[in-house]
Design a protein around this motif. Structure first.
Motif, PDB file in Angstrom:
ATOM      1  N   GLU A 192     -19.649  18.064   8.921  1.00  0.00           N
ATOM      2  CA  GLU A 192     -20.153  16.802   9.453  1.00  0.00           C
ATOM      3  C   GLU A 192     -21.602  16.674   9.007  1.00  0.00           C
ATOM      4  O   GLU A 192     -22.249  17.673   8.647  1.00  0.00           O
ATOM      5  N   SER A 193     -22.119  15.458   9.015  1.00  0.00           N
ATOM      6  CA  SER A 193     -23.525  15.215   8.671  1.00  0.00           C
ATOM      7  C   SER A 193     -24.374  15.161   9.935  1.00  0.00           C
ATOM      8  O   SER A 193     -23.863  15.015  11.047  1.00  0.00           O
ATOM      9  N   ASP A 194     -25.692  15.272   9.741  1.00  0.00           N
ATOM     10  CA  ASP A 194     -26.616  15.087  10.852  1.00  0.00           C
ATOM     11  C   ASP A 194     -26.463  13.680  11.426  1.00  0.00           C
ATOM     12  O   ASP A 194     -26.100  12.731  10.710  1.00  0.00           O
ATOM     13  N   GLY A 195     -26.777  13.532  12.689  1.00  0.00           N
ATOM     14  CA  GLY A 195     -26.715  12.220  13.323  1.00  0.00           C
ATOM     15  C   GLY A 195     -27.677  11.237  12.676  1.00  0.00           C
ATOM     16  O   GLY A 195     -28.758  11.610  12.205  1.00  0.00           O
ATOM     17  N   GLY A 196     -27.283   9.969  12.642  1.00  0.00           N
ATOM     18  CA  GLY A 196     -28.139   8.947  12.063  1.00  0.00           C
ATOM     19  C   GLY A 196     -29.465   8.819  12.793  1.00  0.00           C
ATOM     20  O   GLY A 196     -29.557   9.046  13.999  1.00  0.00           O
ATOM     21  N   PRO A 204     -20.864  -3.970  -8.387  1.00  0.00           N
ATOM     22  CA  PRO A 204     -21.136  -2.530  -8.457  1.00  0.00           C
ATOM     23  C   PRO A 204     -21.681  -2.023  -7.123  1.00  0.00           C
ATOM     24  O   PRO A 204     -22.502  -2.684  -6.483  1.00  0.00           O
ATOM     25  N   VAL A 205     -21.214  -0.879  -6.691  1.00  0.00           N
ATOM     26  CA  VAL A 205     -21.628  -0.291  -5.414  1.00  0.00           C
ATOM     27  C   VAL A 205     -22.026   1.154  -5.671  1.00  0.00           C
ATOM     28  O   VAL A 205     -21.233   1.943  -6.196  1.00  0.00           O
ATOM     29  N   ARG A 206     -23.250   1.501  -5.287  1.00  0.00           N
ATOM     30  CA  ARG A 206     -23.728   2.872  -5.450  1.00  0.00           C
ATOM     31  C   ARG A 206     -23.655   3.601  -4.108  1.00  0.00           C
ATOM     32  O   ARG A 206     -24.103   3.066  -3.088  1.00  0.00           O
ATOM     33  N   ILE A 207     -23.095   4.787  -4.132  1.00  0.00           N
ATOM     34  CA  ILE A 207     -22.968   5.589  -2.919  1.00  0.00           C
ATOM     35  C   ILE A 207     -23.459   7.004  -3.202  1.00  0.00           C
ATOM     36  O   ILE A 207     -23.453   7.460  -4.346  1.00  0.00           O
ATOM     37  N   ILE A 208     -23.893   7.681  -2.156  1.00  0.00           N
ATOM     38  CA  ILE A 208     -24.334   9.064  -2.275  1.00  0.00           C
ATOM     39  C   ILE A 208     -23.384   9.926  -1.458  1.00  0.00           C
ATOM     40  O   ILE A 208     -23.157   9.665  -0.267  1.00  0.00           O
ATOM     41  N   ARG A 248     -29.810   2.387   6.574  1.00  0.00           N
ATOM     42  CA  ARG A 248     -30.364   1.473   5.564  1.00  0.00           C
ATOM     43  C   ARG A 248     -29.268   0.811   4.738  1.00  0.00           C
ATOM     44  O   ARG A 248     -29.480  -0.247   4.144  1.00  0.00           O
ATOM     45  N   ASP A 249     -28.101   1.449   4.690  1.00  0.00           N
ATOM     46  CA  ASP A 249     -26.992   0.921   3.897  1.00  0.00           C
ATOM     47  C   ASP A 249     -26.079  -0.006   4.693  1.00  0.00           C
ATOM     48  O   ASP A 249     -25.091  -0.514   4.154  1.00  0.00           O
ATOM     49  N   HIS A 250     -26.373  -0.227   5.966  1.00  0.00           N
ATOM     50  CA  HIS A 250     -25.495  -1.051   6.794  1.00  0.00           C
ATOM     51  C   HIS A 250     -25.225  -2.442   6.233  1.00  0.00           C
ATOM     52  O   HIS A 250     -24.088  -2.929   6.325  1.00  0.00           O
ATOM     53  N   PRO A 251     -26.216  -3.146   5.650  1.00  0.00           N
ATOM     54  CA  PRO A 251     -25.913  -4.483   5.130  1.00  0.00           C
ATOM     55  C   PRO A 251     -24.836  -4.499   4.046  1.00  0.00           C
ATOM     56  O   PRO A 251     -24.229  -5.529   3.791  1.00  0.00           O
ATOM     57  N   GLU A 252     -24.603  -3.360   3.398  1.00  0.00           N
ATOM     58  CA  GLU A 252     -23.546  -3.244   2.392  1.00  0.00           C
ATOM     59  C   GLU A 252     -22.381  -2.409   2.909  1.00  0.00           C
ATOM     60  O   GLU A 252     -21.605  -1.861   2.118  1.00  0.00           O
ATOM     61  N   PHE A 258     -27.821  -4.627  11.569  1.00  0.00           N
ATOM     62  CA  PHE A 258     -26.672  -4.078  10.849  1.00  0.00           C
ATOM     63  C   PHE A 258     -26.284  -4.957   9.667  1.00  0.00           C
ATOM     64  O   PHE A 258     -25.951  -4.446   8.593  1.00  0.00           O
ATOM     65  N   ARG A 259     -26.365  -6.270   9.849  1.00  0.00           N
ATOM     66  CA  ARG A 259     -25.861  -7.195   8.837  1.00  0.00           C
ATOM     67  C   ARG A 259     -26.910  -7.597   7.808  1.00  0.00           C
ATOM     68  O   ARG A 259     -26.560  -7.975   6.686  1.00  0.00           O
ATOM     69  N   THR A 260     -28.197  -7.555   8.172  1.00  0.00           N
ATOM     70  CA  THR A 260     -29.232  -8.049   7.263  1.00  0.00           C
ATOM     71  C   THR A 260     -30.246  -6.966   6.947  1.00  0.00           C
ATOM     72  O   THR A 260     -30.681  -6.226   7.826  1.00  0.00           O
ATOM     73  N   ARG A 261     -30.627  -6.886   5.691  1.00  0.00           N
ATOM     74  CA  ARG A 261     -31.544  -5.837   5.247  1.00  0.00           C
ATOM     75  C   ARG A 261     -32.924  -5.989   5.876  1.00  0.00           C
ATOM     76  O   ARG A 261     -33.553  -5.001   6.255  1.00  0.00           O
TER      77      ARG A 261
END
Length: 346
Positions: free
Chosen positions: A78-82, A127-131, A175-179, A291-294
């Motif tokens: 699991e990852s660290d909490g947001g 195009p969508v970039r993910i880590i 930070r990625d929530h808008p996408e 969540f929806r807007t950057r």
């Protein structure tokens, strides 16, 4: 063929035998060769188990026990909490995973500490970039997600698709929530999860960290995230096309057009009944802007004013009237161990 196995627990907890029956129905002999490297992604979105919020510890053990008959190369992570809300180690420990490490000789990792890579996918022409951690991209043969069926004030529902959001190792993944819609599809396309859904409890009302936990003693397995979410939405009385990321998933072909495209081990009707819904408070609607807007996301979480806003919020919400105005009838959520159970870990 999209295959879904659904059943009621014979007792109050999931067993390895029940997991094996489910895996057999969804064809694990074909996609899980002996000695495969398997990664398990539970939903550990809080440091300790909360019914309807996090994956049940006994369910995690039952799944490990069943898989151990076919492979000993099992990793749970699991990852660290947001927003730095807690560490993965805290959550893994709080759900007994380190005890399971000793008992079954599995590997336990914090995805936020693994080497990560940026990859690109094209989703609906964009195009969508993910880590993602290299471990998941290059060192895993089979990815199995273990979500909890729940409503979610930001995304509508948190089911099989949504559980992979925690594979983003960054504590600032907000930070990625808008996408979110395109990124969650890209992540699932890369990881191609199989699903074992822990429906010991479902969560209604708010979510993902608070709401009404409903004990249903159901578990569901599927050979794809699209099949799992289609079936679970039917059980919860939710139309997938009303959920933004599931609507996107259907347009990409990752979500079946209807439950008639699924092959079930038994009729689904007897598992339906409760109609689940999301009830957003005033603070949820404000958070939805972030969540929806950057811009609002940056303003609420990343700007020089973010700490000031949160400090003011934590102070004024202690007033009974303000707390109920912002959070509804239940008032502000509890704070456990100094960690705020609001919305950062989504």
């Amino acid at each position: 063929m999209n295959r879904v196995y659904i059943a009621r627990l014979t007792g109050s907890e999931l067993t390895a035998e029940e997991v094996a029956n489910a895996l057999d129905w969804i064809g694990w002999q074909a996609w899980l060769p002996t000695d495969s490297k398997v990664f398990l992604k539970p939903n550990l979105t809080w440091p300790t188990h909360i019914p309807g919020v996090t994956t049940t510890p006994k369910a995690i053990e039952a799944i490990i026990a069943a898989l151990s008959t076919r492979t000993r190369r099992i990793t749970v992570g699991e990852s660290d909490g947001g927003y730095h809300s807690f560490t993965a180690e805290e959550s893994l420990a709080g759900h007994g995973v380190y005890e399971l490490q000793k008992k079954y000789s599995i590997r336990v990792i914090n995805l936020s500490k693994e080497f990560a890579e940026e990859v690109c996918e094209t989703v609906l022409g964009s195009p969508v970039r993910i880590i993602l951690p290299r471990l998941l991209l290059r060192e895993t043969d089979v990815f199995i997600t273990i979500p909890v069926p729940k409503v979610h004030v930001m995304t509508g529902v948190s089911l099989a698709f949504k559980n992979q959001w925690g594979c983003n190792p960054s504590t600032m993944r907000l930070r990625d929530h808008p996408e979110f819609e395109r990124k969650i599809i890209a992540i699932n396309r890369r990881l191609a999860p199989r699903v074992i859904m822990d429906g010991t409890f479902f969560l209604d009302g708010a979510g993902p960290l608070s709401g009404n936990a409903i004990r249903k003693n159901v578990f569901l397995a599927a050979n794809s995230v699209g099949a799992a979410d289609t079936a679970c939405c039917e059980v919860m009385g939710i139309r997938p096309d009303e959920i933004r990321h599931l609507h996107f998933a259907r347009r990409t072909g990752m979500l079946p057009s209807s439950k008639t495209d699924l092959l079930f081990n038994q009729p689904l009707d007897s598992f339906c009944g409760n109609k689940f819904s999301t009830h957003r408070s005033l603070i949820d609607w404000i958070s939805l802007l972030g969540f929806r807007t950057r811009f609002f996301g940056w303003l609420f979480w990343d700007s020089p004013l973010a700490k000031v806003f949160r400090s003011i919020l934590y102070t004024v919400r202690r007033q009974p009237f303000v707390g109920k105005l912002l959070y509804g009838k239940a008032g502000p959520p509890p704070e456990l161990g100094g960690v705020d159970r609001t919305r950062p870990n989504v």
